[in-house]
Design a protein around this motif. Structure first.
Motif, short mmCIF file in Angstrom:
data_model
loop_
_atom_site.label_atom_id
_atom_site.label_comp_id
_atom_site.label_asym_id
_atom_site.label_seq_id
_atom_site.Cartn_x
_atom_site.Cartn_y
_atom_site.Cartn_z
N LYS A 227 17.27 54.46 -6.26
CA LYS A 227 17.91 53.88 -5.07
C LYS A 227 19.04 54.78 -4.57
O LYS A 227 19.20 54.99 -3.36
CB LYS A 227 18.44 52.47 -5.40
N ASP A 228 19.81 55.34 -5.50
CA ASP A 228 20.89 56.26 -5.14
C ASP A 228 20.34 57.52 -4.48
O ASP A 228 21.05 58.19 -3.71
CB ASP A 228 21.71 56.64 -6.37
N MET A 229 19.08 57.87 -4.78
CA MET A 229 18.45 59.04 -4.17
C MET A 229 17.77 58.70 -2.85
O MET A 229 17.12 59.56 -2.25
CB MET A 229 17.43 59.64 -5.15
N GLY A 230 17.90 57.45 -2.42
CA GLY A 230 17.33 57.07 -1.13
C GLY A 230 16.00 56.35 -1.20
O GLY A 230 15.40 56.04 -0.16
N TYR A 231 15.51 56.05 -2.40
CA TYR A 231 14.24 55.34 -2.53
C TYR A 231 14.41 53.86 -2.21
O TYR A 231 15.42 53.24 -2.56
CB TYR A 231 13.69 55.48 -3.95
N LEU A 232 13.42 53.30 -1.54
CA LEU A 232 13.30 51.87 -1.35
C LEU A 232 12.49 51.34 -2.52
O LEU A 232 11.34 51.73 -2.71
CB LEU A 232 12.58 51.56 -0.03
N VAL A 233 13.09 50.47 -3.34
CA VAL A 233 12.44 50.01 -4.57
C VAL A 233 11.87 48.61 -4.35
O VAL A 233 12.61 47.64 -4.13
CB VAL A 233 13.44 50.00 -5.75
N LEU A 234 10.54 48.53 -4.40
CA LEU A 234 9.84 47.27 -4.14
C LEU A 234 9.15 46.78 -5.40
O LEU A 234 8.38 47.52 -6.03
CB LEU A 234 8.79 47.47 -3.04
N GLY A 235 9.41 45.54 -5.78
CA GLY A 235 8.80 44.95 -6.96
C GLY A 235 7.63 44.06 -6.58
O GLY A 235 7.76 43.20 -5.69
N LEU A 236 6.50 44.26 -7.22
CA LEU A 236 5.32 43.43 -6.96
C LEU A 236 5.45 42.11 -7.70
O LEU A 236 5.58 42.07 -8.92
CB LEU A 236 4.05 44.15 -7.39
N ASP A 237 5.40 41.02 -6.92
CA ASP A 237 5.56 39.69 -7.50
C ASP A 237 4.74 38.71 -6.67
O ASP A 237 4.91 38.63 -5.44
CB ASP A 237 7.03 39.28 -7.51
#
Length: 260
Positions: free
Chosen positions: A182-192
């Protein structure tokens, strides 16, 4: 009778040495490993038939094969392993740090995609995920050091060559890695499955972003800490009243749905 210290030490050394190598098996997995210059190759056991099929790869690898009787195959494999007469002892691949891979230079596959696995322990599932990650141009598949599938022959065979090409990176703490991404600019999406929005809805207008997809084990799903660390929770849209996918199939669909 208590064993002498030197005997115990020798047995421990043997166990450590055994854990530091992997036996790959099957014509496809062995050929790809033989052709991978990054692989440290230690011992090749083949039947004459398999040696004929792998002749070019063996020549390029410069390793002396051990010819084995197919009825008494000499490699120390599980009896149920479908080895096709070929087994190769290797050192696990060292892909380096996930931070370096995540920040790697641009390529033709589009915005970066990374798959993170939360306690996915089945080597067949992980092998299939590696294969999908390679097909859809992901930069890496990330799993924890513990409670994850190690690099094994079964994983390599299911990956069908992808293990030699797709970085499989192990980390100590998944949540810390998610925060770093996230700090590197990634959008973190969790599959649920209980999420309110689909992957397509979550990435609308953001397909040019670097995206990390977090997959949980079948049944338990994502752990609480993992859920809390995601930027958003997403689900795969489905038709009808049945919406459950095997984790490896879900990873393939998620990668496709999030493509830039």
């Amino acid at each position: 009778m208590k064993k002498p210290k030197w005997v115990v030490a020798k047995e421990q050394a043997k166990r450590v040495a055994a854990n530091e190598t992997v036996w790959l098996f099957g014509i496809h997995a062995v050929r790809d490993a033989l052709e991978n210059p990054k692989r440290v190759k230690l011992r090749l056991v083949v039947t004459r038939n398999a040696m004929d099929k792998l002749a070019d790869a063996i020549g390029k690898a410069g390793i002396e094969p051990e010819i084995s009787d197919p009825r008494k195959f000499a490699a120390p494999l599980d009896p149920q392993s479908v080895h096709q007469g070929a087994a190769l002892e290797v050192k696990p691949l060292d892909w380096g740090k996930i931070e370096d891979i995540a920040l790697g230079g641009a390529d033709d596959s589009g915005p970066p995609r990374i798959v993170l696995l939360d306690r996915v322990t089945d080597p067949h599932n992980v092998g299939a995920i590696l294969r999908s990650a390679e097909v859809f141009g992901a930069r890496a598949v990330v799993a924890m050091n513990r409670h994850a599938a190690p690099e094994t022959g079964a994983l390599a065979k299911t990956a069908s060559g992808a293990l030699e090409r797709q970085p499989y990176v192990r980390v100590r703490n998944l949540a810390d890695t998610m925060i770093a991404l996230k700090d590197m600019g990634y959008l973190v999406l969790g599959l649920d499955g209980t999420a309110e929005q689909t992957i397509e809805q979550a990435v609308e207008g953001k397909r040019d972003r670097a995206i990390a997809l977090v997959m949980g084990a079948e049944g338990p799903g994502l752990r609480e800490k993992t859920l809390e660390t995601c930027d958003s929770l997403v689900k795969i849209d489905y038709a009808g009243g049945f919406g459950s996918l095997n984790v490896s199939n879900a990873a393939a669909v998620a990668l496709y749905a999030s493509k830039g």
